[in-house]
Design an enzyme around this catalytic site. Structure first.
Site, PDB file in Angstrom:
ATOM      1  CG  ASP A 159      -2.547   0.627   0.864  1.00 53.73           C
ATOM      2  OD1 ASP A 159      -2.081   1.521   0.308  1.00 53.73           O
ATOM      3  OD2 ASP A 159      -3.249   0.083   1.609  1.00 53.73           O
ATOM      4  CG  ASP A 219      -9.104   1.741  -0.845  1.00 54.79           C
ATOM      5  OD1 ASP A 219      -8.851   1.538  -1.837  1.00 54.79           O
ATOM      6  OD2 ASP A 219      -9.638   1.231   0.182  1.00 54.79           O
TER       7      ASP A 219
HETATM    8  C1  GLA Z   1      -6.237   0.981   1.479  1.00 51.78           C
HETATM    9  C2  GLA Z   1      -6.369   0.114   0.597  1.00 51.78           C
HETATM   10  C3  GLA Z   1      -6.965  -0.544   0.423  1.00 51.78           C
HETATM   11  C4  GLA Z   1      -6.904  -1.393   1.870  1.00 51.78           C
HETATM   12  C5  GLA Z   1      -6.990  -0.041   2.777  1.00 51.78           C
HETATM   13  C6  GLA Z   1      -6.214  -1.047   4.283  1.00 51.78           C
HETATM   14  O1  GLA Z   1      -7.175   2.032   1.980  1.00 51.78           O
HETATM   15  O2  GLA Z   1      -6.499   1.400  -0.782  1.00 51.78           O
HETATM   16  O3  GLA Z   1      -6.831  -1.913  -0.168  1.00 51.78           O
HETATM   17  O4  GLA Z   1      -5.584  -2.126   1.807  1.00 51.78           O
HETATM   18  O5  GLA Z   1      -5.986   0.001   2.583  1.00 51.78           O
HETATM   19  O6  GLA Z   1      -6.467   0.078   5.430  1.00 51.78           O
END
Ligand code: GLA
Length: 427
Positions: A159, A219
């Site tokens: 990430d 997301d």
């Molecule tokens: C980000 C990523 C997600 C997930 C969250 C976890 O938002 O884009 O896919 O992994 O972090 O905290």
């Protein structure tokens, strides 16, 4: 083709513009399960032992993936997302799993997952902290890569939170090198472009050389508006992102949320069809221990998975908007074509679409064979450029088809048969 806006452009794509990360992985879009969208950062195992982020969850997922046909359908990676580690590194500076929720540790969990013939994914972050505030890997890339390799992990989702954006590229590239240095094959899933887009257009050549797949956009949530926003973003950036996809490296529009709470069945079909057209990783985030049979059947639909995993490895894209239909096409191996026609009109009932309005329909000259995969499997038979075939899609649903051009030999044979039939009927 009245009322049609044909979106040009990409038909001439040859192959991906750059070399893929050369680790022999993700030759086809990755398939598996990832905990985030469905299970998030639920760490209270006293209150919710069945759904908290703990070794038990991944072991149960592995069991069910074998028992319920997921593994056989191709879903191979069982992936941990955020919130697995302890708040502190150990005395040697290594990440450690939360001891209460992962009493056996990650190596034991990996052994279990491997004993089922599956692979284990883990999560870390290029910056100071993960998005949920756990220790990040900044300053520890080599240590963490080695720890994951020692634990026999098979995939790393990396990430991009808590990182100075100007250092993102360097960070992602350094972790790629660190993983490579361990000598273990670890699939590398990045979020580099997603965190860079607000500041500059990412360098997809470098990204493809560094990562096996990469998130570009927000997301996914368990809602149609979220899925639609991802499709809209993808279509509006397709000139930039589609050429970078190919065997070894893929654009990642985020998880499949099929089998959860927010999408109607038609919308679930749209997500599955479009993720296959986009050559996206098929990482479901749902609860296969308790899933509706129709959603399961959709996720395990062999014909859709075949489109996703097609060996030509080209990403499809939006080719037309006709009234409130969107047409997406993906070139497949053996000159075949996959077509998705999505009905964007969220009022009324099923609507018909004249299939010859699809820009790629020219492969039906002089003849082609058409198979409908969604909403139901149906052989639609031999068609021509002037075909009157009308396919139907429900509001926010999708009709998914494959089209196979008919070779000239086969064509001659059909004509001969037709001539013989005529001769005898005229007698
Ligand atoms: C980000 C990523 C997600 C997930 C969250 C976890 O938002 O884009 O896919 O992994 O972090 O905290």
């Amino acid at each position: 083709m009245r009322g049609a806006v044909v979106l040009l452009g990409l038909v001439g794509f040859i192959g991906p513009a750059a070399e893929a990360l050369d680790n022999g992985l993700a030759l086809r879009p990755t398939m598996g399960w990832l905990h985030w969208e469905r299970f998030m950062c639920q760490i209270d195992c006293d209150r919710d032992p069945d759904n908290c982020i703990s070794e038990r969850l991944y072991m149960q997922m592995a069991d069910v993936m074998v028992k319920e046909g997921w593994k056989e359908a191709g879903y191979e990676y069982v992936c941990i997302d955020d919130c697995w580690p302890s708040r502190q590194r150990d005395a040697q500076g290594r990440l450690q799993a939360d001891p209460k929720r992962f009493p056996g540790g990650i190596k034991k969990l990996a052994d279990y997952i491997h004993s089922k013939g599956l692979k284990l994914g883990i999560y870390a972050d290029v910056g100071k902290k993960t998005c949920a505030g756990y220790p990040g890997s900044l300053g520890y890339y080599e240590t963490d890569a080695q720890t994951f390799a020692d634990w026999t992990v098979d995939l790393l989702k990396f990430d991009g939170c808590y990182m100075d954006w100007t250092l993102l590229g360097e960070g992602y590239m350094n972790m790629s090198k660190a993983l490579n240095k361990t000598g273990r094959s670890i699939l590398y899933s990045c979020e580099w472009p997603l965190y860079e887009w607000p500041f500059k257009q990412p360098n997809y050549t470098a990204i493809r050389e560094t990562c096996n797949h990469w998130r570009n956009f927000n997301d996914v949530y368990d809602s149609w508006s979220s899925v639609k926003s991802i499709l809209d973003w993808t279509a509006s950036h397709q000139d930039v992102i589609v050429p970078s996809a190919g065997s070894g490296g893929w654009n990642d529009p985020d998880m499949l949320v099929i089998g959860n709470f927010g999408l109607s069945h038609d919308q679930q079909e749209s997500q599955m069809a479009l993720w296959a057209i986009m050559a996206a990783p098929l990482l479901m985030s749902n609860d296969p221990r308790d899933i509706c049979p129709r959603s399961k059947e959709l996720l395990q639909n062999r014909r859709i998975i075949d489109i996703s995993q097609d060996p030509l490895g080209k990403q499809g894209y939006r080719t037309a908007k006709v009234d409130s239909f969107e047409v997406w096409e993906r070139p497949l191996s053996q000159n075949r074509l996959a077509i998705a026609v999505m009905n964007q009109q969220e009022i009324g009932g099923a609507r018909g679409f004249v299939i010859r309005a699809v820009p790629g329909w020219k492969i039906c000259d002089p003849l082609c064979n058409v198979t409908q995969i969604l909403p139901q499997y149906k052989e639609l038979g031999v068609q021509t450029p002037k075909s009157k075939l009308v396919i139907s899609a429900n509001p926010s649903g999708t009709a998914l088809l494959t089209v196979t051009p008919i070779s000239s030999n086969f064509r001659r044979m059909l004509y001969r048969q037709e001539a013989i039939k005529q001769k005898y009927t005229n007698l």
